[in-house]
Design a protein around this motif. Sequence first.
Motif, PDB file in Angstrom:
ATOM      1  N   GLN A   4       0.834  -1.210   0.000  1.00  0.00           N
ATOM      2  CA  GLN A   4       0.000   0.000   0.000  1.00  0.00           C
ATOM      3  C   GLN A   4       0.866   1.257   0.000  1.00  0.00           C
ATOM      4  O   GLN A   4       0.581   2.230  -0.703  1.00  0.00           O
ATOM      5  N   LEU A   5       1.921   1.222   0.770  1.00  0.00           N
ATOM      6  CA  LEU A   5       2.812   2.379   0.830  1.00  0.00           C
ATOM      7  C   LEU A   5       3.542   2.603  -0.492  1.00  0.00           C
ATOM      8  O   LEU A   5       3.749   3.734  -0.915  1.00  0.00           O
ATOM      9  N   ALA A   7       2.363   1.755  -3.459  1.00  0.00           N
ATOM     10  CA  ALA A   7       1.358   2.293  -4.380  1.00  0.00           C
ATOM     11  C   ALA A   7       1.124   3.771  -4.107  1.00  0.00           C
ATOM     12  O   ALA A   7       0.989   4.581  -5.032  1.00  0.00           O
ATOM     13  N   GLN A   8       1.081   4.136  -2.835  1.00  0.00           N
ATOM     14  CA  GLN A   8       0.911   5.541  -2.462  1.00  0.00           C
ATOM     15  C   GLN A   8       2.093   6.374  -2.943  1.00  0.00           C
ATOM     16  O   GLN A   8       1.924   7.491  -3.425  1.00  0.00           O
ATOM     17  N   ALA A   9       3.297   5.832  -2.822  1.00  0.00           N
ATOM     18  CA  ALA A   9       4.492   6.542  -3.265  1.00  0.00           C
ATOM     19  C   ALA A   9       4.454   6.772  -4.772  1.00  0.00           C
ATOM     20  O   ALA A   9       4.838   7.842  -5.251  1.00  0.00           O
ATOM     21  N   GLU A  10       3.991   5.778  -5.517  1.00  0.00           N
ATOM     22  CA  GLU A  10       3.886   5.931  -6.970  1.00  0.00           C
ATOM     23  C   GLU A  10       2.847   6.989  -7.323  1.00  0.00           C
ATOM     24  O   GLU A  10       3.052   7.798  -8.229  1.00  0.00           O
ATOM     25  N   ALA A  11       1.734   6.995  -6.605  1.00  0.00           N
ATOM     26  CA  ALA A  11       0.654   7.944  -6.905  1.00  0.00           C
ATOM     27  C   ALA A  11       1.040   9.368  -6.550  1.00  0.00           C
ATOM     28  O   ALA A  11       0.676  10.310  -7.256  1.00  0.00           O
ATOM     29  N   GLU A  12       1.792   9.544  -5.474  1.00  0.00           N
ATOM     30  CA  GLU A  12       2.148  10.882  -5.006  1.00  0.00           C
ATOM     31  C   GLU A  12       3.469  11.379  -5.565  1.00  0.00           C
ATOM     32  O   GLU A  12       3.867  12.504  -5.314  1.00  0.00           O
ATOM     33  N   THR A  18       6.668   9.526   2.654  1.00  0.00           N
ATOM     34  CA  THR A  18       6.197   8.227   2.189  1.00  0.00           C
ATOM     35  C   THR A  18       7.350   7.236   2.092  1.00  0.00           C
ATOM     36  O   THR A  18       7.228   6.080   2.500  1.00  0.00           O
TER      37      THR A  18
END
Length: 98
Positions: A4-5, A7-12, A18
């Motif tokens: 999840q982290l 994926a969040q790093a890729e999105a942000e 992150t």
Amino acid sequence: MIAQLVAQAEAEGAGLVTLRAITEEASAAGAERALARLGLGDEGAVGDVRELRELLSAWRDAKKSAVRAVIGWVARVAFALVLIGIAFQAGLTGKLGQ
């Protein structure tokens, strides 16, 4: 959690906060796996490690005491040999037999 982290790093765009969170989660997961492989992943591991530390401390104390005792005995024997040598040099050995 790590997925999840990531994926969040890729999105942000992978912000510093992150990336730090990813690193912390990966470190915690790795540490848990390593402790489990060593057999220290259960609730009783804390007591086991404490007991091993106490045993190691007792072993070190015993070893230190044994070394001191050996050194003391060697010093006593050396002193006795010096006194015997002095007695021979002074000619006191002939008087002991009389």
